[in-house]
Design an enzyme around this catalytic site. Structure first.
Site, mmCIF file in Angstrom:
data_model
loop_
_atom_site.group_PDB
_atom_site.id
_atom_site.type_symbol
_atom_site.label_atom_id
_atom_site.label_comp_id
_atom_site.label_asym_id
_atom_site.label_seq_id
_atom_site.Cartn_x
_atom_site.Cartn_y
_atom_site.Cartn_z
ATOM 1 N N CYS A 152 68.437 52.425 85.301
ATOM 2 C CA CYS A 152 67.455 52.275 86.392
ATOM 3 C C CYS A 152 68.107 52.056 87.750
ATOM 4 O O CYS A 152 67.440 52.130 88.777
ATOM 5 C CB CYS A 152 66.495 51.139 86.080
ATOM 6 S SG CYS A 152 65.749 51.282 84.455
ATOM 7 N N HIS A 206 63.525 48.537 92.397
ATOM 8 C CA HIS A 206 63.210 49.186 91.120
ATOM 9 C C HIS A 206 61.904 48.594 90.594
ATOM 10 O O HIS A 206 61.682 47.384 90.650
ATOM 11 C CB HIS A 206 64.348 48.937 90.124
ATOM 12 C CG HIS A 206 64.015 49.367 88.728
ATOM 13 N ND1 HIS A 206 63.445 50.591 88.447
ATOM 14 C CD2 HIS A 206 64.148 48.733 87.531
ATOM 15 C CE1 HIS A 206 63.258 50.692 87.142
ATOM 16 N NE2 HIS A 206 63.671 49.577 86.570
ATOM 17 N N ASN A 266 57.291 51.930 84.641
ATOM 18 C CA ASN A 266 58.748 51.939 84.833
ATOM 19 C C ASN A 266 59.273 53.356 84.589
ATOM 20 O O ASN A 266 59.269 53.837 83.454
ATOM 21 C CB ASN A 266 59.393 50.942 83.866
ATOM 22 C CG ASN A 266 60.896 50.828 84.066
ATOM 23 O OD1 ASN A 266 61.508 51.672 84.718
ATOM 24 N ND2 ASN A 266 61.477 49.790 83.504
HETATM 25 O O1 UT7 Z 1 63.879 48.810 83.913
HETATM 26 C C1 UT7 Z 1 64.760 48.137 83.109
HETATM 27 C C2 UT7 Z 1 64.533 46.710 83.036
HETATM 28 N N1 UT7 Z 1 63.340 46.318 82.353
HETATM 29 C C3 UT7 Z 1 62.732 45.184 82.710
HETATM 30 O O2 UT7 Z 1 63.111 44.599 83.683
HETATM 31 C C4 UT7 Z 1 61.652 44.574 81.904
HETATM 32 C C5 UT7 Z 1 61.880 43.096 81.794
HETATM 33 N N2 UT7 Z 1 60.956 42.397 80.922
HETATM 34 C C6 UT7 Z 1 59.632 42.327 81.154
HETATM 35 O O3 UT7 Z 1 59.114 42.950 82.062
HETATM 36 C C7 UT7 Z 1 58.803 41.419 80.287
HETATM 37 O O4 UT7 Z 1 59.638 40.592 79.506
HETATM 38 C C8 UT7 Z 1 57.801 42.169 79.355
HETATM 39 C C9 UT7 Z 1 56.704 42.775 80.185
HETATM 40 C C10 UT7 Z 1 58.548 43.228 78.588
HETATM 41 C C11 UT7 Z 1 57.157 41.180 78.392
HETATM 42 O O5 UT7 Z 1 56.513 40.138 79.093
HETATM 43 P P1 UT7 Z 1 56.702 38.623 78.653
HETATM 44 O O6 UT7 Z 1 55.872 37.811 79.555
HETATM 45 O O7 UT7 Z 1 58.186 38.358 78.630
HETATM 46 O O8 UT7 Z 1 56.057 38.611 77.225
HETATM 47 P P2 UT7 Z 1 56.726 38.208 75.828
HETATM 48 O O9 UT7 Z 1 57.704 39.246 75.390
HETATM 49 O O10 UT7 Z 1 57.181 36.782 75.901
HETATM 50 O O11 UT7 Z 1 55.480 38.250 74.875
HETATM 51 C C12 UT7 Z 1 54.385 37.304 75.004
HETATM 52 C C13 UT7 Z 1 53.397 37.588 73.918
HETATM 53 C C14 UT7 Z 1 54.035 37.678 72.528
HETATM 54 O O12 UT7 Z 1 53.115 37.101 71.601
HETATM 55 P P3 UT7 Z 1 53.306 35.588 71.069
HETATM 56 O O13 UT7 Z 1 54.684 35.555 70.444
HETATM 57 O O14 UT7 Z 1 53.196 34.742 72.300
HETATM 58 O O15 UT7 Z 1 52.184 35.435 70.105
HETATM 59 C C15 UT7 Z 1 54.138 39.152 72.275
HETATM 60 O O16 UT7 Z 1 54.111 39.467 70.897
HETATM 61 O O17 UT7 Z 1 52.770 38.864 74.134
HETATM 62 C C16 UT7 Z 1 52.911 39.663 72.946
HETATM 63 N N3 UT7 Z 1 53.028 41.066 73.375
HETATM 64 C C17 UT7 Z 1 51.962 41.813 73.678
HETATM 65 N N4 UT7 Z 1 50.654 41.553 73.652
HETATM 66 C C18 UT7 Z 1 49.822 42.530 74.028
HETATM 67 C C19 UT7 Z 1 54.167 41.786 73.586
HETATM 68 N N5 UT7 Z 1 53.830 43.019 74.011
HETATM 69 C C20 UT7 Z 1 52.477 43.052 74.078
HETATM 70 C C21 UT7 Z 1 51.559 44.041 74.446
HETATM 71 N N6 UT7 Z 1 50.243 43.744 74.412
HETATM 72 N N7 UT7 Z 1 51.941 45.269 74.869
#
Ligand code: UT7
Length: 308
Positions: free
Chosen positions: A109, A233, A263
């Site tokens: 990216c 980005h 993204n």
């Molecule tokens: O371009 C390259 C670089 N990429 C990035 O910079 C991305 C960086 N990371 C992020 O943007 C975020 O970490 C994400 C958007 C990928 C995830 O957000 P988060 O706030 O870190 O969520 P999480 O992974 O901690 O998940 C929270 C909850 C989990 O459930 P529990 O364990 O709390 O019950 C996940 O299982 O959300 C759940 N979850 C979802 N729920 C609904 C994960 N994906 C989804 C989804 N829809 N698509």
């Protein structure tokens, strides 16, 4: 001394749009979750890297009032080449009808900023105009049954014509960074699908973007308050907001297109830049801070004083 100026800009995205509601129909997710956690509302999918790059490149050349024969080098930043061999930039060179050389660059990216700075280096050693393109079709390496990745990605391309000028030109400063010990956080093996440890990438991304951007600001001899427009980005709205807060740059001075494109990896910064230019947010003399981060991990920042 030969510097650079950016003379034209253009983009391309595939026609097919997937909304959050479309994804919620097949995945255990919701518009509310995706919007709140990422800022994404919809994304374009089904793109082919070379085709999007050709279209974006043609638009940039036309925007510059030039002809393909006026370009010396095609530099394509991509993480999703059409094939391992040949280089996708060669397909783009032939598709646009550029007479000069062509090569691909993969810095995930961060690729577009790496490409822009590399183009300035080519110009410094005597190259003519360089068409710098960021193009990615992440939809092709995404498992559409995996909600953790499927809601994040989109396809697109953005291009600029980098033109030589006498004197120092518009690129005031730049820096690159990489940490290959973090390669496990964001990866895709040959023939496989994208995997990301989202939480960890989020944490690292905020830190490296802020450090890299601060260094670029300092090296340009300006203050954060002198940055007229941050072109970051587009990976997550919350990452951009956190970076703005730590850098002391108000959100109103940031370009956000993640809601429409998701993204798009190498394409996200030129998609954002094009949006800013089309909506009249860039004037001659403005300081633009471009900053990206991604798989590798890699990161890169550049400060431009807009010259046209
Ligand atoms: O371009 C390259 C670089 N990429 C990035 O910079 C991305 C960086 N990371 C992020 O943007 C975020 O970490 C994400 C958007 C990928 C995830 O957000 P988060 O706030 O870190 O969520 P999480 O992974 O901690 O998940 C929270 C909850 C989990 O459930 P529990 O364990 O709390 O019950 C996940 O299982 O959300 C759940 N979850 C979802 N729920 C609904 C994960 N994906 C989804 C989804 N829809 N698509």
């Amino acid at each position: 001394m030969r510097g650079i100026t950016i003379r034209g800009c253009g983009i391309s995205v595939p026609d097919k749009v997937l909304t959050n509601d479309d994804l919620s129909a097949t995945l255990d997710t919701s518009d509310a979750w995706i919007t709140e956690r990422t800022g994404i509302k919809e994304r374009h999918v089904g793109g082919i890297t070379s085709q999007m790059a050709i279209e974006a490149g043609r638009h940039a050349i036309a925007d510059a009032g030039l002809d393909p024969s006026d370009i010396d080098v095609v530099l394509l930043a991509t993480t999703t080449p059409d094939a391992l061999v040949p280089a996708t930039s060669a397909t783009v060179q032939a598709g646009i009808g550029v007479p000069g050389g062509a090569f691909d660059l993969n810095a995930a990216c961060s690729g577009f900023v790496y490409g822009l700075v590399a183009a300035a280096g080519l110009v410094a050693v005597g190259s003519g105009r360089v068409l710098v393109i960021g193009a990615d079709a992440l939809s092709r390496i995404t498992d559409w049954d995996d909600r953790t990745m499927a809601v994040l990605v989109g396809d697109g391309a953005g291009a600029v014509v980098v033109e030589p000028v006498d004197g120092p030109g518009d690129l005031l400063s730049w820096n690159f960074g990489a940490d290959g010990t973090l390669r496990h956080l964001l990866r895709c093996d040959h023939g496989g699908y994208l995997f990301m440890d989202g939480k960890e990438v989020f944490r690292k991304a905020v830190r490296v973007v802020v450090e890299s951007a601060e260094r670029a600001i300092q090296d340009a001899g300006i203050q954060a308050s002198d940055v007229d427009l941050l072109v970051p980005h587009q990976a997550n709205l919350r990452i951009i907001q956190a970076a703005c807060q730590r850098l002391g740059i108000p959100e109103e001075r940031t370009v956000m297109v993640i809601d429409r494109y998701g993204n798009t990896s190498s394409a996200s910064i030129p998609l954002a830049l094009d949006d800013a230019l089309r909506s009249g947010r860039v004037s001659p003399g403005n300081h633009l801070l471009l900053t990206g981060f991604g798989g590798g991990m890699t990161w890169a920042s550049a400060v431009l004083r807009w010259g046209r």
